[in-house]
Design a protein around this motif. Structure first.
Motif, short mmCIF file in Angstrom:
data_model
loop_
_atom_site.label_atom_id
_atom_site.label_comp_id
_atom_site.label_asym_id
_atom_site.label_seq_id
_atom_site.Cartn_x
_atom_site.Cartn_y
_atom_site.Cartn_z
N SER A 1 -0.60 -1.97 -20.80
CA SER A 1 -0.83 -1.63 -22.24
C SER A 1 0.42 -2.23 -23.20
CB SER A 1 -1.11 -0.04 -22.48
OG SER A 1 -0.15 0.75 -22.21
N THR A 2 1.37 -2.41 -22.55
CA THR A 2 2.57 -2.86 -23.22
C THR A 2 3.16 -4.13 -22.49
OG1 THR A 2 4.13 -1.59 -21.84
CG2 THR A 2 3.19 -0.54 -23.68
N GLU A 3 4.34 -4.81 -23.10
CA GLU A 3 4.83 -5.97 -22.45
C GLU A 3 5.57 -5.58 -21.16
OE1 GLU A 3 4.44 -9.09 -23.12
OE2 GLU A 3 2.77 -8.48 -24.48
N ARG A 4 5.94 -4.41 -20.88
CA ARG A 4 6.59 -3.91 -19.88
C ARG A 4 5.63 -3.47 -18.66
NH1 ARG A 4 11.63 0.01 -20.74
NH2 ARG A 4 12.01 -0.66 -18.65
N ALA A 5 5.99 -4.10 -17.55
CA ALA A 5 5.07 -3.51 -16.53
C ALA A 5 5.20 -2.20 -16.16
CB ALA A 5 5.28 -4.45 -15.15
N LYS A 6 3.95 -1.36 -15.67
CA LYS A 6 4.10 -0.22 -15.37
C LYS A 6 2.74 -0.01 -14.37
CE LYS A 6 1.29 1.65 -19.16
NZ LYS A 6 1.27 2.66 -20.25
N PHE A 7 2.57 1.35 -13.91
CA PHE A 7 1.45 1.66 -13.23
C PHE A 7 0.81 2.71 -13.50
CE2 PHE A 7 4.63 3.92 -10.86
CZ PHE A 7 3.85 5.09 -10.50
N GLU A 8 -0.36 2.87 -13.32
CA GLU A 8 -1.31 4.21 -13.27
C GLU A 8 -2.09 4.48 -12.19
OE1 GLU A 8 -3.62 4.64 -16.58
OE2 GLU A 8 -2.39 3.96 -18.18
N LYS A 9 -2.07 5.68 -11.76
CA LYS A 9 -2.38 6.21 -10.31
C LYS A 9 -3.76 7.32 -10.83
CE LYS A 9 0.35 7.17 -7.19
NZ LYS A 9 1.21 8.05 -6.23
N TYR A 10 -4.77 7.00 -10.00
CA TYR A 10 -5.97 7.82 -10.05
C TYR A 10 -6.21 8.47 -8.73
CZ TYR A 10 -6.36 4.89 -14.12
OH TYR A 10 -6.19 4.55 -15.42
N LYS A 11 -6.47 9.67 -8.35
CA LYS A 11 -6.44 10.31 -7.14
C LYS A 11 -7.64 11.51 -6.95
CE LYS A 11 -3.64 12.02 -3.16
NZ LYS A 11 -2.53 12.55 -2.71
N VAL A 12 -8.28 11.39 -6.28
CA VAL A 12 -9.24 12.42 -5.89
C VAL A 12 -9.51 12.54 -4.40
CG1 VAL A 12 -11.95 13.05 -6.10
CG2 VAL A 12 -10.69 11.57 -7.91
N GLY A 13 -9.49 14.03 -4.09
CA GLY A 13 -9.57 14.43 -2.90
C GLY A 13 -8.17 14.39 -1.99
N LYS A 14 -8.42 14.38 -0.91
CA LYS A 14 -7.47 14.39 0.07
C LYS A 14 -6.94 13.05 0.70
CE LYS A 14 -7.19 17.70 3.14
NZ LYS A 14 -7.58 18.57 4.37
N VAL A 15 -5.80 12.40 0.47
CA VAL A 15 -5.30 11.08 1.12
C VAL A 15 -4.01 11.24 1.59
CG1 VAL A 15 -4.92 8.77 0.79
CG2 VAL A 15 -6.68 9.76 -0.46
N TYR A 16 -3.89 11.19 3.18
CA TYR A 16 -2.57 11.18 3.75
C TYR A 16 -1.81 10.34 3.69
CZ TYR A 16 -4.35 15.55 6.06
OH TYR A 16 -4.83 16.85 6.45
N LYS A 17 -0.43 10.56 3.53
CA LYS A 17 0.28 9.24 3.21
C LYS A 17 1.29 8.96 4.47
CE LYS A 17 -0.58 8.62 -1.08
NZ LYS A 17 0.61 8.97 -2.29
N SER A 18 1.35 10.01 5.35
CA SER A 18 2.26 9.72 6.74
C SER A 18 1.37 10.59 7.64
CB SER A 18 3.62 10.21 6.55
OG SER A 18 3.54 11.81 6.41
N GLY A 19 1.81 10.12 8.98
CA GLY A 19 1.33 10.71 10.08
C GLY A 19 0.13 9.96 10.74
N ASN A 20 -0.34 10.52 11.90
CA ASN A 20 -1.52 9.81 12.52
C ASN A 20 -2.73 9.55 11.69
OD1 ASN A 20 -2.44 8.56 15.13
ND2 ASN A 20 -4.00 10.15 14.71
#
Length: 216
Positions: free
Chosen positions: A147-166
């Motif tokens: 939305s601007t000249e500078r880069a950024k990010f937007e995150k959308y999350k629903v439910g359970k999503v593991y980031k580490s582990g098996n």
């Protein structure tokens, strides 16, 4: 010494086969990125090399009268040294629900953004599609000049999503796709926990069983 030399030769052959398999997959992903390519399997057979391509739209990859498949076979044989390549194209919907594959959703978002649709609208549509398909978890990250000249990010999350582990390595499916628009390059990163996913912390509490007392 001779036995050790033979072992090293075997190890070297395995490494060469793995490198060639990786090169084939990278080439197919690059060549068929805009034709609905999802992923592929490379299998060695007595007759040569069997390549199974899973796609959202198999007809686009096969081409008119198999023209695309024939071109791929010629390139793989002539330039990459693949022995007698045999290419099969399978509809991804015959394997699982298409919305359970991150690359399908990522390419849908990329194509919609390339058509000029706002990223937030596309993101909400993707969230609805994946949740209605029954996914246990879904995470979407869109980065770039949103939305601007500078880069950024937007995150959308629903439910359970593991980031580490098996569970993160074996259960959660991930994909990243880039799309070039007028403002610059946008990144789309997706993680999906499929509907049939089983996590390590899933458990059920059984109701207590009544034991009958014996009367003397």
């Amino acid at each position: 010494m001779a036995q050790q030399g033979r072992r090293l030769a075997v190890y070297k052959k395995i490494l060469q086969d793995n490198v060639k398999r990786w090169m084939i997959k990278e080439f197919l992903e690059y060549k068929l990125a805009r034709l609905g390519y999802i992923y592929s399997e490379v299998l060695k057979t007595p007759l040569g090399t069997r390549i199974v391509i899973y796609a959202e739209r198999p007809s686009r990859i096969i081409g008119k009268k198999g023209a695309v498949v024939k071109e791929l076979s010629q390139i793989l044989s002539a330039k990459m040294g693949v022995d007698n390549p045999q290419i099969d194209v399978i509809d991804i919907s015959k394997v699982d629900v298409p919305e359970m594959f991150p690359k399908v959703i990522a390419y849908r978002i990329a194509n919609a953004m390339a058509k000029g649709i706002r990223f937030r609208r596309v993101a909400f549509v993707a969230v609805r599609q994946v949740t209605e398909a029954g996914a246990r978890g879904f995470e979407l990250v869109i980065s770039g000049k949103l939305s601007t000249e500078r880069a950024k990010f937007e995150k959308y999350k629903v439910g359970k999503v593991y980031k580490s582990g098996n569970d993160s390595m074996k259960t959660v499916r991930r994909a990243a796709v880039h799309v070039l628009l007028k403002p610059g390059i946008y990144g789309i990163r997706i993680a999906i926990a499929p509907a049939n996913a089983k996590f390590a912390d899933d458990f059920k509490i059984k109701p207590p069983v009544k034991q009958e007392t014996q009367q003397s």
